[in-house]
Write an enzyme that holds these catalytic residues in place. Structure first.
Site, short mmCIF file in Angstrom:
data_model
loop_
_atom_site.label_atom_id
_atom_site.label_comp_id
_atom_site.label_asym_id
_atom_site.label_seq_id
_atom_site.Cartn_x
_atom_site.Cartn_y
_atom_site.Cartn_z
N CYS A 43 47.00 40.23 43.57
CA CYS A 43 47.91 39.83 42.48
C CYS A 43 48.08 38.31 42.46
O CYS A 43 48.54 37.73 43.43
CB CYS A 43 49.27 40.50 42.66
SG CYS A 43 50.40 40.19 41.30
N ASN A 71 40.72 42.27 39.03
CA ASN A 71 42.08 41.89 38.67
C ASN A 71 41.98 40.62 37.81
O ASN A 71 40.89 40.11 37.54
CB ASN A 71 42.90 41.63 39.94
CG ASN A 71 44.39 41.83 39.71
OD1 ASN A 71 44.88 41.73 38.58
ND2 ASN A 71 45.12 42.11 40.76
#
Length: 310
Positions: free
Chosen positions: A134, A196
């Site tokens: 993240c 991601n």
């Protein structure tokens, strides 16, 4: 062959109605889009729930979203009520007859990842996605995802906590994504989600400061698709020998995009940012996949996986 048969996809032993996966952070905890007229979870094979940590998190200061050319920056900061509250209060309200659900696990330490995984192991979710990459939180996340040793440690610790399929979400913000994938396979991951978001920033010229309260965030949308396609192929070159499937994601905005990810090596395809401007895009993507399969006289989605001339 019926449309349902053409779209049916097996992923980590799970039977999905279609190869489409709704991505974590884009559909909340699985209920938000059900309020949109015409939306149905039966159009997708799996929904990945919002990133969840051990304790509740308020998330980052505003602004949390910023539009960019052909993309979007987000820095939500993993706002969530905590794993125990999700299992106790949210999961019982979901409709499991239409699609599968996967939890998305995050943490600031290896031990936190393991504990959240343990909590979700005793729940109705079909799989657990490890958010080791993240780019919009200040602890955990991006540090783990960019270091193969740390990535492997997280996967190994979580592997001990569950028998559910583990999907490791890989960061594009690293030197060698293939080596990271290899280490995660050795540590026990069952699948990958690639990729991601990319790290990025937007600047307010008048204020002369970053637009996002977190200064940086994750870039998603069509702008990142070329990067995502290459990363999926690089991971596939490592994963195919081990039978480890990939959810290909990053900029999918139509059927052609989804088909490109399948050819690159993905077994399923994630849809995220496109939902913000077209919540009903999934049936359109499914229809385009069906047309392509029938035109090529393919028996199913599986025949396309990794079929790129390379």
């Amino acid at each position: 062959m019926s449309e349902a048969e053409l779209l049916r996809t097996e992923f980590c032993g799970l039977q999905m109605r279609t190869p489409l996966v709704l991505l974590s952070g884009c559909v909340g905890f699985g209920q938000e889009y059900t309020r949109v007229a015409g939306f149905s979870h039966s159009d997708v094979g799996m929904v990945v729930l919002k990133g969840t940590t051990l304790e509740p998190r308020l998330g980052n200061a505003p602004h949390r979203l910023a539009e960019t050319p052909e993309g979007m920056l987000n820095a939500i900061g993993l706002q969530n009520p905590g794993a125990r509250a999700v299992v106790r209060d949210i999961l019982p309200r979901l409709d499991y007859s239409q699609t599968l659900y996967a939890a998305n696990v995050s943490g600031a330490t290896v031990e936190e990842y393991a504990e959240v995984t343990r909590i979700f192991d005793d729940s109705p979710v079909a799989a657990i996605e490890l958010n080791i990459s993240c780019p919009n939180v200040k602890a955990g996340g991006v540090q783990f995802g960019n270091d193969p040793d740390m990535s492997a440690r997280v996967v190994s610790a979580c592997r001990e906590m569950t028998r559910k399929p583990l999907i490791t979400k890989l960061s594009p913000n690293q030197t060698d994504i293939a080596e990271n994938a290899r280490r995660c396979i050795e540590a026990g991951t069952d699948a990958f989600a690639a990729i991601n978001t990319l790290q990025g920033m937007a600047i307010d010229l008048k204020a002369r400061r970053p637009v996002l309260g977190n200064r940086q965030g994750g870039l998603s949308g069509p702008a990142i698709k070329p990067v995502a396609l290459l990363k999926v192929r690089q991971v596939y070159e490592v994963a195919k020998a081990h039978g480890v499937p990939i959810i290909g994601q990053g900029g999918v905005a139509g059927a052609d995009d989804a088909l490109e990810f399948l050819l690159a090596g993905a077994s399923a395809v994630g849809v995220g940012t496109a939902l913000f401007y077209d919540p009903l895009i999934c049936p359109t993507i499914n229809a385009g996949i069906i047309d392509y399969l029938r035109a090529g006289r393919h028996a199913g989605v599986g025949e396309l996986v990794g079929a790129l001339a390379w």
